[in-house]
Every structure is written in structure tokens, then in C-alpha cells.
Design a protein around this motif. Structure first.
Motif, PDB file in Angstrom:
ATOM      1  N   SER A 236      33.021  39.623  53.865  1.00  0.00           N
ATOM      2  CA  SER A 236      33.439  40.176  52.567  1.00  0.00           C
ATOM      3  C   SER A 236      34.491  39.286  51.924  1.00  0.00           C
ATOM      4  CB  SER A 236      34.046  41.565  52.758  1.00  0.00           C
ATOM      5  OG  SER A 236      33.119  42.422  53.380  1.00  0.00           O
ATOM      6  N   ARG A 237      34.452  39.194  50.614  1.00  0.00           N
ATOM      7  CA  ARG A 237      35.475  38.424  49.895  1.00  0.00           C
ATOM      8  C   ARG A 237      36.771  39.238  49.813  1.00  0.00           C
ATOM      9  NH1 ARG A 237      33.233  36.408  44.182  1.00  0.00           N
ATOM     10  NH2 ARG A 237      35.089  35.099  44.200  1.00  0.00           N
ATOM     11  N   PRO A 238      37.913  38.563  49.764  1.00  0.00           N
ATOM     12  CA  PRO A 238      39.177  39.275  49.573  1.00  0.00           C
ATOM     13  C   PRO A 238      39.214  39.953  48.196  1.00  0.00           C
ATOM     14  CG  PRO A 238      39.540  36.975  50.202  1.00  0.00           C
ATOM     15  CD  PRO A 238      38.089  37.111  49.908  1.00  0.00           C
ATOM     16  N   VAL A 239      39.829  41.146  48.135  1.00  0.00           N
ATOM     17  CA  VAL A 239      39.844  41.931  46.897  1.00  0.00           C
ATOM     18  C   VAL A 239      40.482  41.139  45.743  1.00  0.00           C
ATOM     19  CG1 VAL A 239      40.793  44.013  45.805  1.00  0.00           C
ATOM     20  CG2 VAL A 239      39.801  44.144  48.105  1.00  0.00           C
ATOM     21  N   ASP A 240      41.602  40.469  46.011  1.00  0.00           N
ATOM     22  CA  ASP A 240      42.279  39.751  44.921  1.00  0.00           C
ATOM     23  C   ASP A 240      41.380  38.674  44.303  1.00  0.00           C
ATOM     24  OD1 ASP A 240      44.658  41.112  44.706  1.00  0.00           O
ATOM     25  OD2 ASP A 240      45.697  39.893  46.219  1.00  0.00           O
ATOM     26  N   GLN A 241      40.593  38.024  45.142  1.00  0.00           N
ATOM     27  CA  GLN A 241      39.727  36.956  44.637  1.00  0.00           C
ATOM     28  C   GLN A 241      38.632  37.531  43.730  1.00  0.00           C
ATOM     29  OE1 GLN A 241      36.750  35.040  47.200  1.00  0.00           O
ATOM     30  NE2 GLN A 241      38.117  33.272  47.256  1.00  0.00           N
ATOM     31  N   ILE A 242      38.097  38.692  44.127  1.00  0.00           N
ATOM     32  CA  ILE A 242      37.067  39.364  43.321  1.00  0.00           C
ATOM     33  C   ILE A 242      37.663  39.802  41.982  1.00  0.00           C
ATOM     34  CG2 ILE A 242      35.582  41.417  43.208  1.00  0.00           C
ATOM     35  CD1 ILE A 242      35.600  41.292  46.368  1.00  0.00           C
TER      36      ILE A 242
ATOM     37  N   LEU B 264      39.896  49.880  36.945  1.00  0.00           N
ATOM     38  CA  LEU B 264      41.172  49.790  36.225  1.00  0.00           C
ATOM     39  C   LEU B 264      41.276  48.517  35.376  1.00  0.00           C
ATOM     40  CD1 LEU B 264      43.552  50.886  39.158  1.00  0.00           C
ATOM     41  CD2 LEU B 264      42.698  52.303  37.264  1.00  0.00           C
ATOM     42  N   ILE B 265      40.338  47.593  35.564  1.00  0.00           N
ATOM     43  CA  ILE B 265      40.435  46.322  34.825  1.00  0.00           C
ATOM     44  C   ILE B 265      40.043  46.554  33.364  1.00  0.00           C
ATOM     45  CG2 ILE B 265      39.495  43.964  34.628  1.00  0.00           C
ATOM     46  CD1 ILE B 265      39.111  43.978  37.662  1.00  0.00           C
ATOM     47  N   GLY B 266      40.926  46.181  32.449  1.00  0.00           N
ATOM     48  CA  GLY B 266      40.685  46.380  31.019  1.00  0.00           C
ATOM     49  C   GLY B 266      39.422  45.653  30.575  1.00  0.00           C
ATOM     50  N   GLY B 267      38.596  46.326  29.790  1.00  0.00           N
ATOM     51  CA  GLY B 267      37.376  45.689  29.272  1.00  0.00           C
ATOM     52  C   GLY B 267      36.145  46.018  30.095  1.00  0.00           C
ATOM     53  N   ILE B 268      36.325  46.283  31.377  1.00  0.00           N
ATOM     54  CA  ILE B 268      35.165  46.613  32.220  1.00  0.00           C
ATOM     55  C   ILE B 268      34.820  48.098  32.009  1.00  0.00           C
ATOM     56  CG2 ILE B 268      34.265  46.817  34.591  1.00  0.00           C
ATOM     57  CD1 ILE B 268      34.548  43.899  33.521  1.00  0.00           C
TER      58      ILE B 268
ATOM     59  N   ALA C 170      40.245  38.609  40.405  1.00  0.00           N
ATOM     60  CA  ALA C 170      40.530  37.461  39.528  1.00  0.00           C
ATOM     61  C   ALA C 170      39.257  37.038  38.796  1.00  0.00           C
ATOM     62  CB  ALA C 170      41.090  36.300  40.353  1.00  0.00           C
ATOM     63  N   GLU C 171      38.148  37.030  39.501  1.00  0.00           N
ATOM     64  CA  GLU C 171      36.887  36.622  38.866  1.00  0.00           C
ATOM     65  C   GLU C 171      36.480  37.636  37.794  1.00  0.00           C
ATOM     66  OE1 GLU C 171      33.947  35.110  41.595  1.00  0.00           O
ATOM     67  OE2 GLU C 171      32.317  35.715  40.276  1.00  0.00           O
ATOM     68  N   ILE C 172      36.633  38.927  38.103  1.00  0.00           N
ATOM     69  CA  ILE C 172      36.201  39.949  37.136  1.00  0.00           C
ATOM     70  C   ILE C 172      37.147  39.991  35.934  1.00  0.00           C
ATOM     71  CG2 ILE C 172      35.784  42.429  36.810  1.00  0.00           C
ATOM     72  CD1 ILE C 172      34.744  42.495  39.686  1.00  0.00           C
TER      73      ILE C 172
END
Ligand code: SAH
Ligand code: SF4
Ligand code: F3S
Length: 457
Positions: free
Chosen positions: A182-188, A238-242, A190-192
Motif C-alpha cells: 500500500s502507498r503511504p497516505v500522505d503520498q496519495i 476532506l480534500i477541497g474540490g474532490i 499529495a497526488e489527489i
């Protein structure tokens, strides 16, 4: 890095994970000056991103290489040259054999090592034969890729999990994609975030076993230990725009209560869920090493529908697995009727070398298997038409993705991934708007913008 302009053509086969990988290969090659070409004929670099899942999928590689041979020869003749790379799951499974069998291929790169494409391409310009790279190193790959991506409209795939430890006895994926990781949450995140900033409104989180996700928690998270998929989904909400979140593909065995709860407590998680079962007979499920029964699968579906009453289900089915009798197949039909799929892929079992299923006794006669597939697909077609027809009269939020085929028409997707078209301004592309559904076919819906009285045929 500055570079002279070169052209790149990537042909993608197989699943969404390959679609994501192709986009990331394009990102990796962009700084070298590679820009997309419309066809392989005149491209400087052609990448075939392959799929190994069924025999027919694999064969496509060699027929495509046959076609490319002539283009490569023509370009050698005029001195411009063409580099041909094979990537993806056939590359992983048969890399050395491809290099031997197809001299037209310059380099082979596996699904976990394509971040090394720039150095591999440089290498091929020195000598062919060394350029075979099929290690499993997902950490290094995602570190090298970074968060920045070119986007292709308001929806995007984001791989969050790689590989598979399930070893279903028919399947090559554990061999072509390696162990679950699994990828680390922070890395995911940042991409999103970067995708959202460039206009993406919907993300589909990808993994061969996406609901087995257990990623390193974000910096500063309170709880110890890896995060599950439900936590990741709530965090992405919680990411704005998504505005919309989906994930695929899940395994019944990894469906936990928290993930089912996420469908109830996270409105941005779309009420449409892909949960393959493969077969309806417990005997066949056991031979497939699916590690659950038909009743357990139906129980998950019931709990999902209780959590989210507007939930629709999609799935995958295999007919003709070794040992499947008429009675076993009837149980697949019965399970299909019990679920009532909004959409479902169905396949004839394909014998894959190296998997346990390939040498099991009781291989099913191809005519019997195609007859079963036809019966199953007739039922699934009825279910899909019925589901689409049930939307007529409803008002659905549609994320508009592109202009439609006719002038003045725009096209998008419902929460259930149905293609929806209606009359409307292009300014709505990239946005969600309510559409009142007035028509339905097996594959698409039509309607008019809610509040508009003019209906699109
Ligand atoms: N990880 C996913 C799906 C992987 S492959 C899962 O576990 O469901 C996508 C689909 O291809 C599978 O769900 C299965 O229905 C089909 N498939 C895989 N191997 C196959 C084979 N050998 N023959 C026929 N269909 C196959
Ligand atoms: Fe293949 Fe089974 Fe893994 Fe899915 S869970 S990728 S079908 S081995
Ligand atoms: Fe095919 Fe590989 Fe996806 S085998 S289905 S491209 S994981």
C-alpha cells in the motif's frame, strides 16, 4: 531538463491499473520531450502496456508487434528510427521470452519499474539486450514518480495499492504484480490535492485488492498502525474540490464493517460498488481459492444495501472453471438473480500457464462454456437494462466530462457510472449538475437538466 520534441504513442490493454500506469509513463517521459502522438505509425517511441489476464489478452501483444514491425522498418529506412517498449503484465510474466522471440522489441519494463524508462531508453540507444527491467519495487517507483501529473479531465484514477496475495487458482495477477503493498497516505493525498487543483472532481482509488489497503498513516495522525481503506476514503473526502470518490477492485474477504460504514457516513463515496464473486457454487469457490462462500457474499451485499439503500452492485463472473457442472453453473445463475447486478463482467475461464487451475482435472468443454456464458450474459443484460430503466423519472447528479456527439449536447456520468447525455452548455463540463432522466438503454441514459423543460432525445 530540456529536450528536443519527440513523439510517444502508448497503447493500453487490460485494467484501470494499466490506464493509470500509462498516464504515469507519459508523465515520466514528458520532461524528456516526448509528446503524445495520435497513432503508432510515426511515433519515435511506442509503448505497449500489456495485459496477461486471459489468453486472448496476451496474444494481442504479438499481433500488435507484427503490425509495428513494418512501421519500424519504414522509419529505419528514412533514418528516423522507432523505439518499441513492452510494459505491463505480459512484460512481467514473459519479459525474457519477448526479448528472444521479438527482435523488434527494444526494451521490456514491468509494472513496478517503469519509473526507470528514461534510463532504459538511453540504454537501448547503446545496446539492445540489457534493457529488461522487471523487479518488484513499488516504493521506489512511487517515490520516483512524485505527485505532479497531467490530467485528462474531471475524473482520475489513483493507484493506492499494488499487488495481490490472494492466489485465486485461475489468476496470474499475484505473479505479474507481486505481493500486496500500500502507498503511504500522505503520498496519495499529495497526488489527489494536485489533481483537485487542476480541476479533477472525482477520484477512483485503484488496487488489485484495494480494500486490503493498509497504508502508512499521515504524519501527525493520532492512532498507531496503518490506516485501512475506510480511513483513507474519509480523509480524501476532506480534500477541497474532490466531490466523488470510488474504489476498485475489492475482495469479499477484505470487506470490513468500517468500510461498509463508510458508505453510510461519507456521502462523497458513490453508492456503486464493484465486488466480484466469480461463481455461485461453494464447491467452485473453494476450488478457485476465493476463501468465502456464496452466502457470505450475499450477506455482504445485504449489509451494504442496509448501510446505503441506493447502493447498486457490479461484479465479475467466470464460467467453465475446471470441474464446473451444470448444477454449479445454475448456482451462479441463482446468485446472479439474488444480487440483481447493475452491471457485471463475465468471462469464460481461460487456462493460464503456471496457475493451479491450468492443471486441474475436469477442464470444461469450450462449447459447454460458451453456452453457459451466453445464458449468463442474457440474464446480466436483462438486469442492466432493468437497472437503467429504473432511473427514468429520477433526478441524478451528473459529473459532466465532455461535449456530446450532437451539437449542444454534453455528456457525463451518473453516480452509477452510467453514461448520461443531455442538452446543456459546455461551461458545465467539469461540474456536477442535476439531470432528470427521461430515457434509458442498456448502456446509457438521457434526460434534461433539472429545471429545464426541453428534453434531449
Ligand atoms: N483483483 C480483482 C480482479 C482481477 S482480474 C479481483 O479479485 O476480483 C479481473 C477479472 O478477470 C477477475 O475478476 C476475473 O473475473 C477475470 N479473470 C481473471 N483471471 C481469469 C482467467 N484465468 N480466466 C477468465 N477470467 C479471469
Ligand atoms: Fe486475481 Fe484473485 Fe488476486 Fe483478484 S484476488 S487479483 S482474482 S488472485
Ligand atoms: Fe491485466 Fe495486469 Fe490488469 S494482467 S487485468 S493488466 S493487473
Amino acid at each position: 531538463m530540456s529536450a528536443t520534441r519527440k513523439t510517444l504513442y502508448i497503447k493500453t490493454y487490460g485494467c484501470q491499473m494499466n490506464v493509470y500506469d500509462s498516464q504515469r509513463m507519459r508523465d515520466v517521459l514528458n520532461p524528456l520531450g516526448y509528446e503524445p502522438a495520435d497513432s503508432p505509425d510515426g511515433a519515435d517511441l511506442v509503448i505497449l502496456n500489456t495485459c496477461h489476464i486471459r489468453e486472448k489478452a496476451s496474444e494481442k501483444l504479438y499481433s500488435e508487434l507484427g503490425r509495428l514491425k513494418a512501421h519500424k522498418a519504414a522509419r529505419a529506412g528514412d533514418g528516423s528510427g522507432m523505439t518499441i517498449a513492452v510494459a505491463g503484465c505480459v512484460a512481467q510474466a514473459e519479459g525474457a521470452e519477448i526479448m528472444k522471440r521479438a527482435p523488434v522489441v527494444d526494451l521490456v519494463v514491468g509494472p513496478q519499474t517503469y519509473h526507470k524508462l528514461p534510463e532504459l531508453i538511453a540504454q537501448t540507444h547503446r545496446a539492445r539486450g540489457e534493457a529488461l527491467e522487471t523487479e518488484f519495487e513499488p516504493d521506489a517507483k512511487f517515490d520516483a514518480l512524485g505527485p505532479s501529473r497531467q490530467n485528462d479531465g474531471p475524473t482520475a484514477f489513483v493507484t493506492v495499492q499494488e499487488g495481490c496475495d490472494k492466489f485465486c487458482t485461475f489468476c496470474v495477477v499475484p505473479y505479474t504484480r507481486g505481493a500486496e503493498w500500500s502507498r503511504p497516505v500522505d503520498q496519495i493525498v499529495a497526488e489527489i490535492r494536485a489533481l483537485a487543483a487542476s480541476g479533477v472532481r472525482e477520484v477512483t482509488l485503484l488496487g488489485q485488492n484495494v480494500n486490503a489497503f493498509h497504508g502508512e498513516p499521515p504524519a501527525g495522525a493520532e492512532a498507531d498502525g496503518p490506516w485501512g481503506l475506510a480511513q483513507l476514503v474519509r480523509h480524501i473526502a476532506l480534500i477541497g474540490g474532490i466531490e466523488r470518490i470510488r474504489f476498485t477492485t475489492s475482495h469479499p474477504k477484505d470487506m470490513d464493517d468500517d468500510l461498509i460504514a463508510a458508505f453510510a457516513d461519507t456521502p462523497k463515496l458513490m453508492p456503486y460498488f464493484h465486488l466480484p464473486v466469480q461463481a455461485g457454487s461453494d464447491r467452485i469457490l473453494k476450488a478457485m481459492n476465493r476463501s468465502h462462500t456464496a452466502a457470505e457474499y450475499l450477506d455482504i451485499i445485504a449489509r451494504l444495501r442496509a448501510a446505503r439503500p441506493d447502493m447498486a452492485i457490479s461484479g465479475d463472473m467466470i464460467v467453465g472453471f475446471p470441474g464446473e457442472t451444470e448444477d454449479d453453473f445454475e448456482q451462479t445463475m441463482a446468485l446472479t438473480r439474488a444480487v440483481g447486478y447493475a452491471s457485471c463482467f463475465s468471462f469464460i475461464y481461460s487456462r493460464r500457464p503456471g496457475t493451479p487451475g491450468a492443471t486441474m482435472p475436469g477442464q470444461v468443454d469450450p462449447d459447454v462454456a460458451s453456452d453457459r456464458l451466453q445464458r449468463l450474459q442474457t440474464l446480466l443484460g436483462e438486469q442492466q437494462r432493468g437497472f437503467n430503466a429504473s432511473q427514468v423519472g429520477k433526478t441524478l447528479p451528473v459529473l459532466f466530462e465532455r461535449s456530446g456527439r450532437r451539437d449542444g449536447q454534453i455528456q457525463g456520468r451518473s453516480p452509477y457510472l452510467q453514461s448520461v447525455h443531455c442538452d446543456g452548455p459546455e461551461s458545465l463540463i467539469g461540474q456536477i449538475a442535476d439531470v432528470t432522466i427521461t430515457g434509458a438503454t442498456q448502456n446509457a441514459l438521457s434526460g434534461h437538466l433539472a429545471g429545464n423543460t426541453a428534453s434531449a432525445a
